[in-house]
Design a protein around this motif. Structure first.
Motif, PDB file in Angstrom:
ATOM      1  N   UNK A 139       1.082  -1.185  -0.033  1.00 24.54           N
ATOM      2  CA  UNK A 139      -0.255  -0.291  -0.023  1.00 24.54           C
ATOM      3  C   UNK A 139       0.911   1.270  -0.107  1.00 24.54           C
ATOM      4  N   UNK A 140       0.338   2.326  -0.807  1.00 23.86           N
ATOM      5  CA  UNK A 140       0.845   3.001  -0.320  1.00 23.86           C
ATOM      6  C   UNK A 140       1.679   4.024   0.907  1.00 23.86           C
ATOM      7  N   UNK A 141       0.633   3.536   1.989  1.00 26.08           N
ATOM      8  CA  UNK A 141       1.388   3.739   3.501  1.00 26.08           C
ATOM      9  C   UNK A 141       1.889   3.382   4.269  1.00 26.08           C
ATOM     10  N   UNK A 142       2.218   2.224   3.400  1.00 23.76           N
ATOM     11  CA  UNK A 142       3.684   0.961   4.174  1.00 23.76           C
ATOM     12  C   UNK A 142       4.755   1.527   3.616  1.00 23.76           C
ATOM     13  N   UNK A 143       4.321   1.661   1.685  1.00 20.98           N
ATOM     14  CA  UNK A 143       6.019   2.374   0.852  1.00 20.98           C
ATOM     15  C   UNK A 143       6.630   3.660   2.100  1.00 20.98           C
ATOM     16  N   UNK A 144       5.498   4.728   2.819  1.00 21.54           N
ATOM     17  CA  UNK A 144       5.887   5.129   2.974  1.00 21.54           C
ATOM     18  C   UNK A 144       6.926   5.444   4.251  1.00 21.54           C
ATOM     19  N   UNK A 145       5.395   3.814   4.766  1.00 17.59           N
ATOM     20  CA  UNK A 145       6.290   4.450   5.936  1.00 17.59           C
ATOM     21  C   UNK A 145       8.244   3.400   5.869  1.00 17.59           C
ATOM     22  N   UNK A 146       7.911   2.774   4.861  1.00 16.29           N
ATOM     23  CA  UNK A 146       9.335   2.125   4.279  1.00 16.29           C
ATOM     24  C   UNK A 146      10.241   2.739   4.151  1.00 16.29           C
ATOM     25  N   UNK A 147      10.073   3.920   3.626  1.00 14.20           N
ATOM     26  CA  UNK A 147      10.979   5.201   2.915  1.00 14.20           C
ATOM     27  C   UNK A 147      11.347   5.965   4.488  1.00 14.20           C
ATOM     28  N   UNK A 148      10.499   5.989   5.574  1.00 15.37           N
ATOM     29  CA  UNK A 148      10.389   6.536   6.391  1.00 15.37           C
ATOM     30  C   UNK A 148      11.687   6.146   7.269  1.00 15.37           C
ATOM     31  N   UNK A 149      11.113   4.876   7.253  1.00 15.65           N
ATOM     32  CA  UNK A 149      11.907   4.544   8.447  1.00 15.65           C
ATOM     33  C   UNK A 149      13.769   4.337   7.462  1.00 15.65           C
ATOM     34  N   UNK A 150      14.132   3.939   5.819  1.00 15.11           N
ATOM     35  CA  UNK A 150      15.259   3.888   5.997  1.00 15.11           C
ATOM     36  C   UNK A 150      15.631   5.717   5.899  1.00 15.11           C
ATOM     37  N   UNK A 151      15.145   6.530   5.475  1.00 15.43           N
ATOM     38  CA  UNK A 151      15.545   7.948   6.031  1.00 15.43           C
ATOM     39  C   UNK A 151      16.089   7.946   6.906  1.00 15.43           C
ATOM     40  N   UNK A 152      15.618   7.371   8.401  1.00 12.56           N
ATOM     41  CA  UNK A 152      15.693   7.563  10.024  1.00 12.56           C
ATOM     42  C   UNK A 152      16.759   7.096  10.267  1.00 12.56           C
ATOM     43  N   UNK A 153      17.400   5.776   9.048  1.00 13.69           N
ATOM     44  CA  UNK A 153      17.896   4.653   9.325  1.00 13.69           C
ATOM     45  C   UNK A 153      19.767   5.741   9.249  1.00 13.69           C
ATOM     46  N   UNK A 154      19.207   6.319   7.891  1.00  7.93           N
ATOM     47  CA  UNK A 154      20.428   6.769   7.475  1.00  7.93           C
ATOM     48  C   UNK A 154      20.771   8.125   8.273  1.00  7.93           C
ATOM     49  N   UNK A 155      19.859   8.713   8.549  1.00  9.94           N
ATOM     50  CA  UNK A 155      20.103   9.898   9.577  1.00  9.94           C
ATOM     51  C   UNK A 155      20.761   9.440  10.875  1.00  9.94           C
ATOM     52  N   UNK A 156      20.649   8.416  11.358  1.00 11.24           N
ATOM     53  CA  UNK A 156      20.642   7.764  12.672  1.00 11.24           C
ATOM     54  C   UNK A 156      22.715   7.380  12.023  1.00 11.24           C
ATOM     55  N   UNK A 157      22.496   6.566  11.012  1.00 10.21           N
ATOM     56  CA  UNK A 157      24.317   6.717  10.817  1.00 10.21           C
ATOM     57  C   UNK A 157      25.202   8.016  10.828  1.00 10.21           C
ATOM     58  N   UNK A 158      24.433   8.665   9.653  1.00  5.58           N
ATOM     59  CA  UNK A 158      25.256  10.153   9.874  1.00  5.58           C
ATOM     60  C   UNK A 158      25.689  10.777  11.051  1.00  5.58           C
ATOM     61  N   UNK A 159      24.213  10.592  11.991  1.00  6.17           N
ATOM     62  CA  UNK A 159      24.980  10.963  13.056  1.00  6.17           C
ATOM     63  C   UNK A 159      26.038  10.507  13.729  1.00  6.17           C
ATOM     64  N   UNK A 160      25.361   8.916  13.858  1.00  8.56           N
ATOM     65  CA  UNK A 160      26.840   8.145  14.558  1.00  8.56           C
ATOM     66  C   UNK A 160      28.474   8.658  14.038  1.00  8.56           C
ATOM     67  N   UNK A 161      28.171   8.655  12.135  1.00 10.43           N
ATOM     68  CA  UNK A 161      29.383   8.726  11.884  1.00 10.43           C
ATOM     69  C   UNK A 161      30.530  10.064  12.038  1.00 10.43           C
ATOM     70  N   UNK A 162      29.556  11.155  12.575  1.00 10.50           N
ATOM     71  CA  UNK A 162      30.084  12.884  12.892  1.00 10.50           C
ATOM     72  C   UNK A 162      30.432  12.779  14.528  1.00 10.50           C
ATOM     73  N   UNK A 163      29.679  11.812  15.208  1.00  7.31           N
ATOM     74  CA  UNK A 163      30.190  11.872  16.091  1.00  7.31           C
ATOM     75  C   UNK A 163      31.251  10.992  16.588  1.00  7.31           C
ATOM     76  N   UNK A 164      31.751   9.876  15.776  1.00  6.82           N
ATOM     77  CA  UNK A 164      32.665   9.369  15.724  1.00  6.82           C
ATOM     78  C   UNK A 164      34.423  10.191  15.237  1.00  6.82           C
TER      79      UNK A 164
END
Length: 160
Positions: free
Chosen positions: A62-87
């Motif tokens: 469904x479009x809602x499920x695809x939006x949730x999946x895209x949001x979770x991927x974006x959140x993972x990428x943001x978390x990794x970016x913050x982790x790299x900056x912290x290191x």
């Protein structure tokens, strides 16, 4: 399929076959290197993989499920970016590439290192050998102390 076939239908089906993380030694006396064991679970109906290795997953529809999946991927990428900056801010290296320690050392590399050490050891006098052993033990103790200090700073306990 014929009804008079000598084997049951289930024996003719293929197993999942996905690579697992379970490593097994092969060869006589388990002298051969470790190798991954394939998954022996049955695939889900109509699929090629078992339920543990992606046979049941078809992804969001469904479009809602695809939006949730895209949001979770974006959140993972943001978390990794913050982790790299912290290191980077702490001056640490990113954990990547070859594993440290003896995990990647080949038997040939190990033999060469041992031969060089034996050759060097043969040239030392007994007093120099004793001093060398003392220095190795001292260096090992200092490394252990550093590991314990880092563990205490991270967890507040020396036990883990």
């Amino acid at each position: 399929m014929r009804d008079d076939h000598p084997f049951p239908r289930q024996l003719l089906r293929k197993r999942c076959g996905a690579r697992t993380r379970r490593m097994v030694a092969t060869g006589p006396d388990e002298a051969e290197p470790l190798r991954a064991v394939p998954c022996y679970n049955w695939p889900v109906k109509g699929g090629k993989r078992c339920k543990l290795h992606g046979g049941a997953s078809t992804g969001p529809k469904t479009p809602e499920g695809k939006a949730r999946a895209a949001a979770s991927i974006a959140a993972m990428m943001e978390g990794r970016r913050r982790w790299v900056l912290k290191l980077k801010a702490q001056g640490q290296k990113l954990p990547s590439g070859r594993k440290p320690g003896a995990e990647w050392v080949t038997p040939r590399m190990r033999e060469r290192r041992e031969a060089e050490a034996a050759k060097r050891w043969a040239t030392l006098t007994p007093g120099e050998r004793l001093a060398e052993q003392h220095e190795e033990r001292r260096a090992g103790a200092l490394r252990a102390i550093e590991v314990l200090k880092e563990r205490f700073a991270r967890t507040g306990s020396l036990l883990g």
